[in-house]
Each structure stands twice: as C-alpha cells, then as structure tokens.
Design an enzyme around this catalytic site. Structure first.
Site, PDB file in Angstrom:
ATOM      1  N   VAL A 171       0.856  -1.193   0.000  1.00  0.00           N
ATOM      2  CA  VAL A 171       0.000   0.000   0.000  1.00  0.00           C
ATOM      3  C   VAL A 171       0.891   1.243   0.000  1.00  0.00           C
ATOM      4  O   VAL A 171       1.210   1.806   1.047  1.00  0.00           O
ATOM      5  CB  VAL A 171      -0.962  -0.013   1.200  1.00  0.00           C
ATOM      6  N   HIS A 172       1.329   1.636  -1.194  1.00  0.00           N
ATOM      7  CA  HIS A 172       2.238   2.789  -1.277  1.00  0.00           C
ATOM      8  C   HIS A 172       1.474   4.119  -1.197  1.00  0.00           C
ATOM      9  O   HIS A 172       1.487   4.793  -0.185  1.00  0.00           O
ATOM     10  CB  HIS A 172       3.048   2.727  -2.571  1.00  0.00           C
TER      11      HIS A 172
END
Ligand SMILES: [Ca+2]
Length: 328
Positions: free
Chosen positions: A251-252
C-alpha cells in the site's frame, strides 16, 4: 460528548500523482471520503509518460471525481532524463491494461501543474495540503516560481523515500525508492523548503499489505469503487506475486492519504532530510538523527521533516475499506 455536532474538519487537497495503479486506488478513496475536498489533481511523469499519466488522471477524475480540475505537469525531471515507463508493474497503459480512456478532456486546466499549485495555494492561504505520490518535480517547479508558497501551504505529505527500517532502502535500486529516484534534485529541494513535510516511505508502505482476499472483499462489498479497485489491481498484484512472492499488494500511495486523515496511526521521527542527487545511490534519502553529535552542515541549516518509521497497518486497511464501503 460535546463533539457530536462539531463539523468534521475538511482537508483541502491537491493530489500530485503519476497514475499508476496505487495512485488510482488512492484517488478513488479521496473522491469518496467526506473529509477530503479535492481542489485539483496534478499529473507528473513517473510510472509512465506524462501523456499517459495525464490521460489516466483525466479518466479517474471523470469517473470518480467529476468537477475536479486536472493540470498537466512535468514531462521529465529537473536535470536528468525521464525514466522509462514501468509497464511490467502498472501495465503498459499505467492502469492495469484495462484500456480505460476519458470520454472528454473537459477537466483539463489550461495551466501547467506547477502554476496551478501556486495559484491554488495563494487562493487558500494556510489551507492547502499537498499530497504528492510521484516524482516531486511539479512541487519543486512551484517553489522555484513562487518561493512564498512554502509558508502558505498547510503541509506536504510525500509518498517516497526509504530510511532503512527493517532493511528497506529502496525498490528501484538497492539505494532508492522510485519517486525519489525519478527526480532526486526535486526531492532535495522539496525537503529543504520552509513548509511542513511528512514523508511516508517504504519503511511503512511495505509493511501495509492489501491481500488478494482483502481486495476480493472490496470487489464484493464496495460497489462500483470496489469492483474498479479489484479490476485495476490484477496486473499490479501479478507483479507483486512474481517479483516478491506476495499474495497481495503493498500500500504505497494510499499510505500518504491515510497519514493526511489519521497521522496518529504512524510513528514519526523528526529531522532534516537530504536526497543524494547523483551517482549509483541517486535518490537515496538520509535523515540526520536527533541528537547526532557531530556537525552536519549539509543537514543543519535545513528544516526538520517527519519521517514515518512505523504504522498501524490494520487500522490503515480498515480506513480504506470502510471508506470504499461508505461506512466512514
Ligand atoms: Ca505514484
């Protein structure tokens, strides 16, 4: 409690982005969250060419955030050549090879992204929060054109960098995260300006994972947004499976949006940050530790940035799913 009828604080956001699958997932969230008012979306090269990322921004805004202006940004970094598109990660079209196209160009602002940022910040002094999830070229150009905006921006939240937590130092090279590597000169300018900066890097984004099961639940329970997130992430998930044997995705970019709404979910470390601008470690981010005893003249005259070093992944994932299911 007396807070029941208090109006919820609204975040006025400019989203600077290189869509990009995780960029798209974070944009869908912002469009749905009641405490976020998107003032504009600014595109930048990065995951793909500026033509592709701008087209994707237009598509996403048209479908999920109609009425929000899109300003086309930088095609290349300040000093180096533009990186090649990373089709094997995000798809050749930057959005999972789904063949998505905007119906019109109506949302396209006539100004370049950096001027859109300058004008919008000046129109809302002290209120605008810049959420930047691509190379930082547009922000550096805005500062260059109008240094006064640094004191007018509420805060800058950057997805990028890697500070060695759990051995995380890079993803595009052993020393650098992709957004920093994409324009290290711009990143070093942005981290040195007199605005509050929070950096959400690989230290925390790689410890928050949307598993295949989590994404399937969104597909089944979160309506059109959930189905879109599932569809757009198939290619991206396959990349994670083949490159790092992950049954899910890191989850950037959404991690920066989660910081905007819930900074208490992150542990931060304060201190000035420099970015190496050339050589084999270009894009490497280094924070001067608090209490460092020796003089560090390359750091000492610069403002402190907050660097995220730990995160409550469970609550971050819950924030995303609740918002997509419209339970926020
Ligand atoms: Ca991005």
């Amino acid at each position: 409690m007396a807070t029941v009828n208090m109006p919820m604080p609204i975040h006025k956001v400019i989203y600077d982005t290189d869509p990009g699958v995780d960029d798209a997932m974070a944009l869908v969230f912002q469009a749905l969250h009641p405490q976020i008012e998107l003032l504009g979306v600014t595109s930048v090269f990065g995951n793909s060419t500026i033509e592709t990322t701008t087209r994707n921004a237009l598509y996403l805004v048209e479908r999920f955030a109609p009425g929000v202006p899109v300003a086309r940004g930088a095609a290349a970094p300040l000093k180096c050549a533009a990186p090649a598109p990373v089709g094997w990660i995000h798809g050749d079209d930057g959005l999972g090879n789904l063949g998505l196209q905007p119906k019109t160009q109506n949302a396209l602002d006539t100004r370049p992204a950096h001027r859109f940022i300058v004008d919008t910040v000046r129109a809302h002094p002290g209120e605008v929060e810049l959420v930047a999830v691509g190379p930082l070229t547009n922000l550096a150009l805005a500062l260059e054109e109008a240094p006064d905006i640094a004191t007018l921006v509420k805060q800058v939240i950057v997805m990028g960098g890697a500070f060695g937590t759990n051995g995380r130092n890079g993803n595009v090279s052993p020393a650098a995260e992709a957004n920093m590597h994409g324009d290290p000169d711009a990143a070093d300018i942005v981290f040195g300006a007199a605005w509050p900066v929070a950096i959400v890097g690989l230290d925390v984004t790689e410890s928050t994972i949307m598993t295949t099961g989590y994404l399937a639940k969104l597909r089944d329970e979160a309506g059109e947004a959930g189905r879109f997130v599932w569809d757009v992430s198939r290619h991206y998930e396959a990349f994670h499976r083949s490159s790092v044997a992950l049954e899910g995705i890191y989850v950037h970019d959404f991690s920066a949006v989660a910081y905007l709404l819930a900074p208490e979910l992150y542990t931060t470390r304060s201190g000035p940050v420099r970015v190496l601008t050339d050589g084999m470690a270009a894009g490497h981010t280094i924070q001067k530790p608090a209490g460092f005893a020796a003089p560090a003249p390359q750091w000492d005259d610069r403002p402190a940035c907050k660097v995220c070093v730990d995160a409550d992944s469970g609550k971050i994932l819950e924030l995303y799913s609740k918002t997509l299911r419209r339970e926020a």
